[in-house]
Enzyme design. Structure first.
Site, PDB file in Angstrom:
ATOM      1  N   HIS A 111      37.389 140.642  23.980  1.00 31.32           N
ATOM      2  CA  HIS A 111      37.686 139.310  23.487  1.00 31.32           C
ATOM      3  C   HIS A 111      36.650 138.759  22.524  1.00 31.32           C
ATOM      4  O   HIS A 111      36.981 138.111  21.541  1.00 31.32           O
ATOM      5  CB  HIS A 111      37.812 138.375  24.692  1.00 31.32           C
ATOM      6  CG  HIS A 111      38.182 136.976  24.341  1.00 31.32           C
ATOM      7  ND1 HIS A 111      39.280 136.683  23.571  1.00 31.32           N
ATOM      8  CD2 HIS A 111      37.605 135.788  24.644  1.00 31.32           C
ATOM      9  CE1 HIS A 111      39.359 135.368  23.420  1.00 31.32           C
ATOM     10  NE2 HIS A 111      38.355 134.806  24.044  1.00 31.32           N
ATOM     11  N   GLY A 139      32.421 129.001   8.939  1.00 31.38           N
ATOM     12  CA  GLY A 139      32.345 128.990   7.482  1.00 31.38           C
ATOM     13  C   GLY A 139      32.818 127.675   6.897  1.00 31.38           C
ATOM     14  O   GLY A 139      32.210 127.124   5.973  1.00 31.38           O
ATOM     15  N   ARG A 175      34.133 134.550  32.934  1.00 30.41           N
ATOM     16  CA  ARG A 175      35.015 135.636  32.520  1.00 30.41           C
ATOM     17  C   ARG A 175      34.540 137.008  32.966  1.00 30.41           C
ATOM     18  O   ARG A 175      35.342 137.855  33.341  1.00 30.41           O
ATOM     19  CB  ARG A 175      35.151 135.596  31.003  1.00 30.41           C
ATOM     20  CG  ARG A 175      35.915 134.369  30.583  1.00 30.41           C
ATOM     21  CD  ARG A 175      35.948 134.203  29.100  1.00 30.41           C
ATOM     22  NE  ARG A 175      36.789 133.051  28.787  1.00 30.41           N
ATOM     23  CZ  ARG A 175      36.931 132.551  27.572  1.00 30.41           C
ATOM     24  NH1 ARG A 175      36.279 133.107  26.559  1.00 30.41           N
ATOM     25  NH2 ARG A 175      37.703 131.522  27.358  1.00 30.41           N
ATOM     26  N   GLY A 201      33.702 133.871   4.732  1.00 33.76           N
ATOM     27  CA  GLY A 201      34.456 133.624   5.946  1.00 33.76           C
ATOM     28  C   GLY A 201      34.958 132.201   6.010  1.00 33.76           C
ATOM     29  O   GLY A 201      34.204 131.257   5.811  1.00 33.76           O
ATOM     30  N   GLY A 202      36.255 132.069   6.249  1.00 35.07           N
ATOM     31  CA  GLY A 202      36.878 130.755   6.275  1.00 35.07           C
ATOM     32  C   GLY A 202      37.331 130.362   7.664  1.00 35.07           C
ATOM     33  O   GLY A 202      38.341 129.691   7.830  1.00 35.07           O
ATOM     34  N   GLY A 203      36.608 130.807   8.685  1.00 41.15           N
ATOM     35  CA  GLY A 203      36.914 130.351  10.043  1.00 41.15           C
ATOM     36  C   GLY A 203      36.170 129.049  10.299  1.00 41.15           C
ATOM     37  O   GLY A 203      35.676 128.408   9.369  1.00 41.15           O
ATOM     38  N   LEU A 204      36.077 128.683  11.580  1.00 36.84           N
ATOM     39  CA  LEU A 204      35.445 127.409  11.901  1.00 36.84           C
ATOM     40  C   LEU A 204      34.026 127.302  11.370  1.00 36.84           C
ATOM     41  O   LEU A 204      33.654 126.294  10.772  1.00 36.84           O
ATOM     42  CB  LEU A 204      35.441 127.205  13.422  1.00 36.84           C
ATOM     43  CG  LEU A 204      36.765 126.825  14.061  1.00 36.84           C
ATOM     44  CD1 LEU A 204      36.609 126.737  15.557  1.00 36.84           C
ATOM     45  CD2 LEU A 204      37.249 125.498  13.499  1.00 36.84           C
TER      46      LEU A 204
END
Lengths: 233, 249, 646
Positions: free
Chosen positions: C366, C17, C299, C12-15
């Site tokens: 979400h 990762g 939310r 995973g290359g999101g924040l």
């Protein structure tokens, strides 16, 4: 070569291409067109300007170093660079893209025109050995002949307009390439100013062509001493 | 009813070396739908207008809200993101083609590795001492932040390169996106420290001087990044750099 | 052996990762970074509003402890408190780090970071970069990782899918089975540990604010291998999204943080243009029902209110399931500067200009508060021992989880702008522990019998081959949409046991039909269909985790709203009463008349309910379905109390 790497050499080459378009070639174009426009004032002033140039010492060297070499460099670099272009005006119809395409097209047109122009003026001048005061009458006669026909007139109209456009638009590109003009508004203002330059140059050129076509006057060849003889007394 | 359907022509290609071919599909019209939902409809019913069962169209997408840059393709002859291409605003029949300036992987999916490689070339990062806590970052006016922000919105989608007449598969032109990143990092108080290296990287073959100023990049940029201004600015930076190298080193 | 660099596999290359990769590289480790697509296109780019840190830049008296309190309260006290507290204490350092990495955070007049308000708090605590904060943060980390890639410490495997962990005979994770999405090749990579930073599961709902890659397949695969999945039923429904056919696009909470107001016309079915409806004929229901927090209630509260107005009161805009989100009282310049990114999105997708007309929005799935169960070790002082290899480790030794894929930090409901924080925090925080884990292990993956890796790869080669041979009648993409529709209809904002039971039956039905799938595309090059079918299989299991968890949890907590079990808080109740109540109880008997009778009854109900349900749901896979058990929550720092935002 520690000042300039191989990569920077490429950069310098391209910058030189851009610079030669401005000086000496662009500058020469301005001088050439404005001097030639003396023809609209009369044959004599025009003739005198040619005399002045043809009496310059080391003319061949001056022309070679300041005109022919930069011109050939600019032309061949130009052809080499435009080989990379993938024109897409049909898909992306934006004014700037049109100008980009036209810049490369006009460069090629100017090159062909110059071959013709030099080949029909300077080359016969040299081969016929017309130097100093003999040059002007010889060249003016050639021009008078040239503008007798519509072919000649059209060739020159296209040539001059292309050169003026290529120069004016190139001037704009030069300013961006060298970073003289950065902001979007500044770029737009520069474009307006330079298009004015282009228009002025074109008008000067066209006026000269018009004058030649309408009044193909010949002149009495001037030779050294004739003027000084009359004026000196 | 025929009028409630949309005709979509897709330029397909089975692999990088295969020959492209066209196929025509028909999907139901839905108000406010975009090209992505049409392609999803084709996935759910992968048959052409002629009723031939075919493999679903392959394309790349992710965020579907124009911040990831993935779904860039040529729609009706113009490069853009498929997610923001609303069907009711397009001419019909709709044509979909892969971007032409990048190697096709399959169908509408292309390989944009070159763009990321370019980011490495120009060292598009800020060299920090480490991730440990050494307090606040540099203080800078919001105006400067705003100038950098517009540049940092670049999502490496490749629109600017697809539309650039100077950029092609067989040259190594870096292109507007990369130049804007050079400007972005050179404008940062710490990023500035590597400015010379970055400028050197854009002075080689395919660098900033190769730009022909067709300025189509800025017209097609979905994020309205001031690309032409960035090119001129990097032009200025390199000019000063070369003058410095030549005469003051 | 000591000379050998530590090797990790980050999926995973999101924040999360990227943050983890950066931290590991800084410790001289080598990382294989695996991503389903180009790292720079990860779902983190979609986060808009900002990232929280209690820097107290505006002199409002904010502090990390208040941030901590707001977060656990926002999550209805379901989060393990030392972790949340540690995150909130690290937050200022994280923001400063991101600032140093070049994120174009908005600035104050003096040139410091600017902060804005967000939901669930009364403090200006949210740093932001325009309205594309997630994108900006992701790019900054992407750039750092690119630097390490340039230096040879990171090997990126983009266009690769994680299929499963390689687990040896001792039950330790030694690497990962990967699927090259271009060549179709299946192979394994070894590592001292594997990190799953694979994001959330919103595709289970078909259409959501999530990206198309957010299938939760990687986390589910770990669950199918025996890892515990926690709090699956807690799915955040964002109150404001733009309805669409392919996606429900997020309209950031920052729109309300910058003063956006939610309203509907007082007259149901009013067909006038919103601008023609005078102020007096508008129903600002959030402001009226929650005077203190107004439009910035958390939310879950906002989504329920919108649901109530639309479906119970039938007051949706022109009778449709939509309400207005109004920014038109701000100047164009202000909006462009503060919210330009999201305003553009709205305009591009609807054709309406939010600067001139109110936006029409509706809640959408979400975020998943739940995820893979992960461990932690506190330092005994209400913070985390950062050197512990236990931090963020799943119940499979050597397999870690981070970011939205884990279950910590947000309890039963996440506060806005805390997700970017938790993603970066987990990624950074777990780094030292991972290094410790690699140092301490008695056997490195290179010494694990080769057969273990080969078997793992062979299993998946067979599996994909089997998927490709499926020749049934069901279209996988169509079946996915049906699954999403089932979840949307039955397991959304308002949950009823009868509907949840029905959902389970419908999911079972989909699972049966799954066996009759037609693998539409059987080619060998860049073929996404087999991969999608496998992900659909995971999503079916994930939908069961969510639904069974929701069915069994008979209470109303955070995003999990079961009206049947609403404790019915008296309107004039003050949560501080409960703190007094606990104190008095602690010292003996509660004097008579100390609290109004209905309050006392409510507090007893609340206490009893917590006794039953203030627990982490644990799903354990077995025989095709989740087995649910419960674990205590660490509430050692702040005693749980009733939430109230009025």
């Amino acid at each position: 070569m520690d000042r300039v790497s191989k990569d920077q050499l490429h950069y310098l080459l391209l910058k030189t291409h851009s610079l030669t378009g401005l000086v000496p070639i662009g500058a020469y174009l301005c001088v050439h067109l404005s001097v030639n426009s003396l023809r609209t004032v009369g044959v004599l002033p025009y003739q005198l300007s040619i005399d002045a140039i043809n009496n310059l010492p080391f003319l061949i060297w001056i022309e070679t170093i300041f005109i022919y070499i930069p011109l050939l460099f600019h032309s061949f670099m130009g052809f080499y660079l435009s080989k990379n272009a993938r024109y897409n005006l049909a898909r992306y119809r934006y004014p700037r893209n049109g100008l980009y395409t036209l810049q490369r097209l006009s460069g090629a047109v100017v090159f062909v025109f110059l071959v013709y122009h030099v080949g029909t003026t300077v080359v016969p001048k040299w081969t016929n050995g017309k130097h100093l005061f003999e040059a002007a009458p010889f060249l003016i006669e050639i021009m008078n002949m040239e503008f007798q026909t519509w072919t000649g007139r059209i060739i020159y109209l296209i040539g001059i307009a292309s050169a003026a456009f290529h120069f004016a638009n190139g001037l704009w590109g030069f300013c961006i390439s060298w970073g003289l003009v950065v902001g979007v508004r500044a770029q737009r203002n520069a474009a307006l100013a330079f298009s004015l330059v282009g228009v002025v140059l074109t008008v000067m050129g066209l006026a000269t062509v018009f004058e030649f076509s309408v009044h193909p006057e010949s002149t009495v060849p001037t030779i050294a001493g004739v003027f000084s003889g009359k004026g000196g007394g | 009813m025929a009028s409630d359907n949309i005709q979509i022509k897709v330029k397909r290609q089975d692999g990088p070396e295969s020959k492209p071919y066209w196929q025509e599909f028909e999907v139901p019209f839905k108000p406010h739908s975009n090209i992505i939902s049409c392609l999803q409809d084709i996935q759910r019913n992968p048959s052409t207008c002629k009723g031939e069962r075919v493999n679903p169209v392959v394309w790349e997408c992710n965020c579907l809200e124009e911040v990831c840059g993935a779904c860039t393709m040529v729609i009706n002859g113009r490069v853009r993101q498929a997610c923001t291409a609303l069907v009711h605003k397009l001419d019909h029949p709709i044509t979909l083609e892969p971007m032409s300036k990048f190697p096709v992987v399959r169908d509408l999916h292309v390989d944009r590795t070159r763009m990321f490689r370019n980011l490495k070339k120009v060292k598009a990062w800020i060299h920090v001492d480490g991730t440990h806590d050494i307090g606040e970052g540099p203080i800078l006016p919001d105006e400067e932040r705003a100038k950098r922000y517009v540049l940092s919105e670049c999502m490496t989608c490749g629109c600017c390169l697809e539309a650039c007449p100077q950029f092609s598969k067989d040259n190594n032109f870096l292109g507007a996106a990369t130049f804007a990143q050079v400007r972005l990092f050179n404008a940062h108080p710490t990023g500035k420290f590597d400015q010379e290296q970055r400028l050197d990287a854009v002075m080689g073959e395919g660098g900033i001087a190769d730009c022909g100023n067709a300025q189509v990049c800025v017209e097609v940029c979905p994020k309205h990044i001031p690309l032409t201004e960035s090119i001129a600015d990097v032009g200025r930076q390199t000019t000063l750099q070369i003058l410095k190298n030549l005469f003051f080193k | 052996m000591d000379k050998r660099a530590r090797k990790f596999v980050v999926i995973g290359g999101g924040l999360a990762g990227l943050a983890c990769t950066m931290k590991l590289c800084e410790a001289k480790a080598e990382v294989v970074l695996v991503s389903y697509q180009a790292v720079k296109r990860s779902h983190s780019v979609c986060a808009q509003g900002g990232i929280n840190a209690a820097i107290n830049a505006k002199g409002e008296g904010d502090s990390p402890d208040i941030h901590f309190y707001d977060t656990v309260k926002g999550g209805d006290f379901l989060a393990n408190q030392p972790l949340v507290r540690d995150m909130c204490f690290q937050a200022p350092a994280i923001i400063h780090l991101m600032d140093r990495l070049g994120v174009a955070f908005n600035r104050s007049p003096e040139g410091h970071l600017e902060f804005r308000r967000f939901g669930g708090t009364l403090y200006s605590r949210t740093a932001f970069a325009g309205a594309t904060t997630g994108q900006q943060l992701l790019y900054a980390l992407d750039e750092q990782v690119r630097r390490y890639e340039h230096d040879g410490q990171v090997t990126k495997l983009e266009w690769h899918e994680y299929l499963e962990a390689v687990i040896d005979h001792e039950g330790v994770c030694r690497g990962a089975v990967l699927h090259d999405l271009r060549t179709g090749e299946i192979f394994t990579v070894g590592g001292d540990a594997v990190v799953l930073a694979t994001g959330g599961p919103s595709q289970v709902y078909g259409r959501s604010t999530g990206s198309t890659v957010c299938t939760g397949a990687a986390a589910t695969s770990a669950y199918l291998q025996g890892a515990k999945y926690a709090n699956g039923e807690f799915i955040q429904i964002h109150p404001t999204a733009i309805p669409g056919h392919d996606k429900l696009r997020l309209m950031s909470e920052s729109a309300r943080g910058e003063g956006g107001r939610i309203w509907v016309p007082k007259k149901a079915g009013d067909t006038r243009s919103p601008r023609d409806i005078p102020e007096g004929e508008r129903y600002y229901f959030l402001e009226e029902n929650h005077p203190l927090f107004g439009n910035l209630v958390p939310r879950d509260v906002a989504s329920r209110e919108i649901y109530d107005v639309v479906f119970n009161k039938k007051m949706g805009v022109t009778g449709e399931p939509m309400v207005y989100l109004d920014l038109t009282h701000h100047s164009k310049e202000y909006l462009d500067d503060r919210l330009g990114g999201i305003i553009d999105i709205y305009e591009k997708f609807t054709g309406d200009d939010p600067r001139r007309v109110p936006m029409k929005i509706f809640p959408a799935v979400h975020y998943s508060m739940g995820g893979l169960w992960t461990d932690f070790k506190d330092d005994g002082h209400g913070l985390i021992d950062h050197q512990s290899p236990r931090n963020q480790m799943t119940s499979i030794t050597g397999l870690y989880a981070a970011g939205e894929a884990d279950f910590q930090y947000h309890g039963a409901n996440r506060l806005g702008a805390n997700s970017l924080l938790s993603c970066i925090y987990t990624g950074l925080m777990m780094g030292p522990g991972l290094i410790q884990y690699a140092k301490n292990q008695d056997k490195v993956f290179e010494n694990v019998p080769h057969q273990v890796f080969e078997d793992a790869a062979d299993k998946w080669k067979d599996r994909i081959k089997q998927i490709k041979s499926m020749r049934g009648k069901e279209n996988p993409y169509g079946l996915h949409r049906e699954l999403g529709d089932v979840m949307m209809e039955h397991v959304l904002i308002v949950r009823e046991n009868a509907k949840l039971e029905k959902a389970l039956l419908l999911i079972d039905d989909i699972e049966i039909r799954f066996r009759d799938i037609h693998c539409l595309d059987t080619t060998h090059w860049a073929n996404p269909t087999p991969s999608f079918i496998n992900q659909l299989h995971s999503m079916i299991h994930l939908s069961k985790i969510i639904t069974v968890g929701a069915l069994l949890r008979n209470e109303f907590r955070g995003a999990h709203y079961k009206p049947e079990f609403d404790l019915e808080q008296p309107h004039d109740f003050d949560p501080h009463e409960y703190v007094d109540y606990l104190e008095q109880k602690h010292y003996g008997e509660i004097p008579e008349g100390a609290f109004p009778e209905d309050h006392l009854a409510y507090m007893k109900r609340f206490e009893a309910n917590n006794e039953n349900w203030l627990k982490t749901t644990i799903a354990h896979y077995g025989e095709g379905k989740p087995h649910i058990s419960y674990e205590p929550v660490d509430t050692s720092l702040v005693p749980p109390r009733p939430r109230k935002y009025e």
